[in-house]
Scaffold this active site. Structure first.
Site, PDB file in Angstrom:
ATOM      1  N   GLY A 184       0.515  -2.825   8.728  1.00 14.37           N
ATOM      2  CA  GLY A 184       1.653  -2.087   8.741  1.00 14.37           C
ATOM      3  C   GLY A 184       2.676  -2.279  10.000  1.00 14.37           C
ATOM      4  O   GLY A 184       3.325  -3.193   9.645  1.00 14.37           O
ATOM      5  N   ARG A 185       2.492  -1.498  10.809  1.00 11.21           N
ATOM      6  CA  ARG A 185       3.450  -1.602  11.701  1.00 11.21           C
ATOM      7  C   ARG A 185       3.710  -3.156  12.589  1.00 11.21           C
ATOM      8  O   ARG A 185       5.028  -3.308  13.098  1.00 11.21           O
ATOM      9  CB  ARG A 185       3.497  -0.595  13.057  1.00 11.21           C
TER      10      ARG A 185
ATOM     11  N   LYS B 117       0.801  -1.320  -0.030  1.00 17.68           N
ATOM     12  CA  LYS B 117       0.016  -0.033   0.143  1.00 17.68           C
ATOM     13  C   LYS B 117       0.929   1.062   0.058  1.00 17.68           C
ATOM     14  O   LYS B 117       1.628   1.443   0.926  1.00 17.68           O
ATOM     15  CB  LYS B 117      -0.867  -0.204   1.230  1.00 17.68           C
TER      16      LYS B 117
ATOM     17  N   ASN C 268     -14.068  14.751 -13.691  1.00 23.19           N
ATOM     18  CA  ASN C 268     -12.927  14.885 -14.748  1.00 23.19           C
ATOM     19  C   ASN C 268     -11.363  14.479 -14.141  1.00 23.19           C
ATOM     20  O   ASN C 268     -10.511  13.828 -14.498  1.00 23.19           O
ATOM     21  CB  ASN C 268     -13.004  16.141 -15.404  1.00 23.19           C
TER      22      ASN C 268
ATOM     23  N   LYS D 126      -7.201   7.790  -1.717  1.00 28.41           N
ATOM     24  CA  LYS D 126      -8.351   8.305  -1.225  1.00 28.41           C
ATOM     25  C   LYS D 126      -8.979   9.531  -2.142  1.00 28.41           C
ATOM     26  O   LYS D 126      -9.241  10.626  -1.602  1.00 28.41           O
ATOM     27  CB  LYS D 126      -8.553   8.888   0.206  1.00 28.41           C
ATOM     28  N   PHE D 127      -9.107   9.548  -3.495  1.00 21.63           N
ATOM     29  CA  PHE D 127      -9.645  10.525  -4.480  1.00 21.63           C
ATOM     30  C   PHE D 127     -11.128  11.168  -3.894  1.00 21.63           C
ATOM     31  O   PHE D 127     -12.010  10.482  -3.903  1.00 21.63           O
ATOM     32  CB  PHE D 127      -9.751  10.021  -5.882  1.00 21.63           C
TER      33      PHE D 127
ATOM     34  N   ASP E 139     -12.840  14.541  -5.719  1.00 22.26           N
ATOM     35  CA  ASP E 139     -12.770  15.790  -6.508  1.00 22.26           C
ATOM     36  C   ASP E 139     -13.544  15.678  -7.694  1.00 22.26           C
ATOM     37  O   ASP E 139     -14.679  14.877  -7.535  1.00 22.26           O
ATOM     38  CB  ASP E 139     -11.177  15.971  -7.130  1.00 22.26           C
ATOM     39  N   ILE E 140     -13.625  16.844  -8.384  1.00 23.53           N
ATOM     40  CA  ILE E 140     -14.410  16.781  -9.680  1.00 23.53           C
ATOM     41  C   ILE E 140     -14.495  15.491 -10.506  1.00 23.53           C
ATOM     42  O   ILE E 140     -13.140  14.906 -10.574  1.00 23.53           O
ATOM     43  CB  ILE E 140     -14.691  17.824 -10.426  1.00 23.53           C
TER      44      ILE E 140
ATOM     45  N   GLN F 225      -3.929   2.827  16.901  1.00 24.65           N
ATOM     46  CA  GLN F 225      -5.056   2.286  16.552  1.00 24.65           C
ATOM     47  C   GLN F 225      -6.187   2.368  17.689  1.00 24.65           C
ATOM     48  O   GLN F 225      -5.784   2.001  18.772  1.00 24.65           O
ATOM     49  CB  GLN F 225      -5.107   0.946  15.749  1.00 24.65           C
TER      50      GLN F 225
HETATM   51  O1  C5P Z   1      -1.064  -1.474  10.817  1.00 24.74           O
HETATM   52  P1  C5P Z   1      -0.843   0.177  10.912  1.00 24.74           P
HETATM   53  O2  C5P Z   1      -1.637   0.908  11.894  1.00 24.74           O
HETATM   54  O3  C5P Z   1       0.678   0.364  10.820  1.00 24.74           O
HETATM   55  O4  C5P Z   1      -1.543   0.555   9.674  1.00 24.74           O
HETATM   56  C1  C5P Z   1      -1.727   1.895   9.406  1.00 24.74           C
HETATM   57  C2  C5P Z   1      -2.355   2.023   7.919  1.00 24.74           C
HETATM   58  O5  C5P Z   1      -3.592   1.693   7.624  1.00 24.74           O
HETATM   59  C3  C5P Z   1      -2.136   3.468   7.294  1.00 24.74           C
HETATM   60  O6  C5P Z   1      -1.333   3.440   6.199  1.00 24.74           O
HETATM   61  C4  C5P Z   1      -3.309   4.090   7.753  1.00 24.74           C
HETATM   62  O7  C5P Z   1      -3.438   5.035   6.559  1.00 24.74           O
HETATM   63  C5  C5P Z   1      -4.301   2.711   7.236  1.00 24.74           C
HETATM   64  N1  C5P Z   1      -5.425   2.922   7.856  1.00 24.74           N
HETATM   65  C6  C5P Z   1      -5.710   2.868   9.090  1.00 24.74           C
HETATM   66  N2  C5P Z   1      -7.084   3.095   9.610  1.00 24.74           N
HETATM   67  C7  C5P Z   1      -8.010   3.261   8.874  1.00 24.74           C
HETATM   68  C8  C5P Z   1      -7.828   3.361   7.497  1.00 24.74           C
HETATM   69  C9  C5P Z   1      -6.604   3.172   7.021  1.00 24.74           C
HETATM   70  O8  C5P Z   1      -5.003   2.675   9.948  1.00 24.74           O
HETATM   71  N3  C5P Z   1      -9.300   3.390   9.058  1.00 24.74           N
END
Ligand code: C5P
Length: 253
Positions: free
Chosen positions: A223-224, A41, A76, A70-71, A73-74, A203
């Protein structure tokens, strides 16, 4: 739709959030993890530091790209931006459903046309319903939306479906409801995944990989728990095992 959510392997379901700032980190993580992760991602942090280099590097090393732009916008502008992503070989990206049906349908149409013209994979496009940073108060008072959060998410999910969007980004609790209301092919991607062995970081409402699968989630963003682990490959493998086990338990129900 580019991807089918049928018969996905555990690896296909795992999306790694590459929230880093340098191409060196991209190279290191993609090389290390490409055999264990379905998609990498690229979000605002990486894109604003390394721009297209990040996408090109992931592709060169054999990874697949999920562009989390996460677009909104208009029509076009969003259609042209989507077309540029498709030309670059990005096969998975997203837009805010609040951008409306005109924006969504023209984005889908132009992305498909571009894929055909440039012989790229047909993109899979997901919709953002309501950011998880929104609570009922913000929705009601700041956006003046009269529905409760569940109704609003459901309303936008119907808009996604009508606009030929492939699926939505949702929490596991929303996923459960969406799975009941929408067909099996409709894709659900869930962030904020935390295996029991990892730290929660910033989170707030987290869910384990197993519970996400049991709620009907197709793809999960992690991610982390992987990128900050002492051994990211071991961490990724533990998550893959957990996904596999959960998928087996669903088959046996
Ligand atoms: O697993 P970790 O917390 O590191 O992942 C974070 C990723 O998940 C970020 O790239 C964040 O933008 C995305 N994300 C989030 N919560 C959301 C939507 C997306 O943590 N509700």
């Amino acid at each position: 739709m580019g991807l089918s959510n049928k018969n996905l392997s555990a690896k296909d379901r795992l999306v790694l959030a590459l929230d880093v700032d340098s191409i060196d980190d991209v190279e290191r993580l993609v090389t290390m993890l490409k055999d264990y992760v379905g998609f990498f991602k690229v979000g605002p942090q990486l894109f604003t530091s390394c721009a297209y280099d990040a996408i090109d590097t992931i592709k060169r090393l054999g990874g697949e790209v999920y562009f989390d732009g996460k677009f909104h916008d208009i029509p076009n502008t969003v259609a042209k931006a989507s077309s540029n992503l498709v030309k670059r070989g990005v096969s998975f990206f997203n837009a805010h459903l609040a951008g409306g049906s005109k924006m969504l349908t023209s984005m889908v149409k132009v992305a498909k046309e571009t894929a055909k013209k440039y012989q790229q994979p047909i993109p899979t496009i997901l919709g953002v319903t309501l950011l998880s940073s929104f609570g009922q108060r913000t929705l009601t008072e700041e956006l003046s939306v009269k529905m409760n959060i569940d109704e609003y998410v459901s309303h936008l999910t119907y808009l996604a479906k009508e606009s030929k969007i492939d699926g939505v980004i949702a929490s596991a609790s929303e996923a459960r409801r969406i799975r009941q209301e929408f067909d099996e092919e409709f894709i659900i991607l869930c962030p904020a995944i935390r295996p029991t062995w990892s730290v929660v970081n910033d989170q707030i409402r987290v869910v384990t990989p197993a519970d996400a699968i049991k709620a009907g989630v197709d793809f999960m963003v992690v991610g982390r728990p992987i990128t900050s682990a002492d051994d990211p490959v071991v961490a990724a493998n533990m998550i893959l095992d957990e996904i596999d086990e959960a998928m087996k338990s669903l088959v046996n129900i």
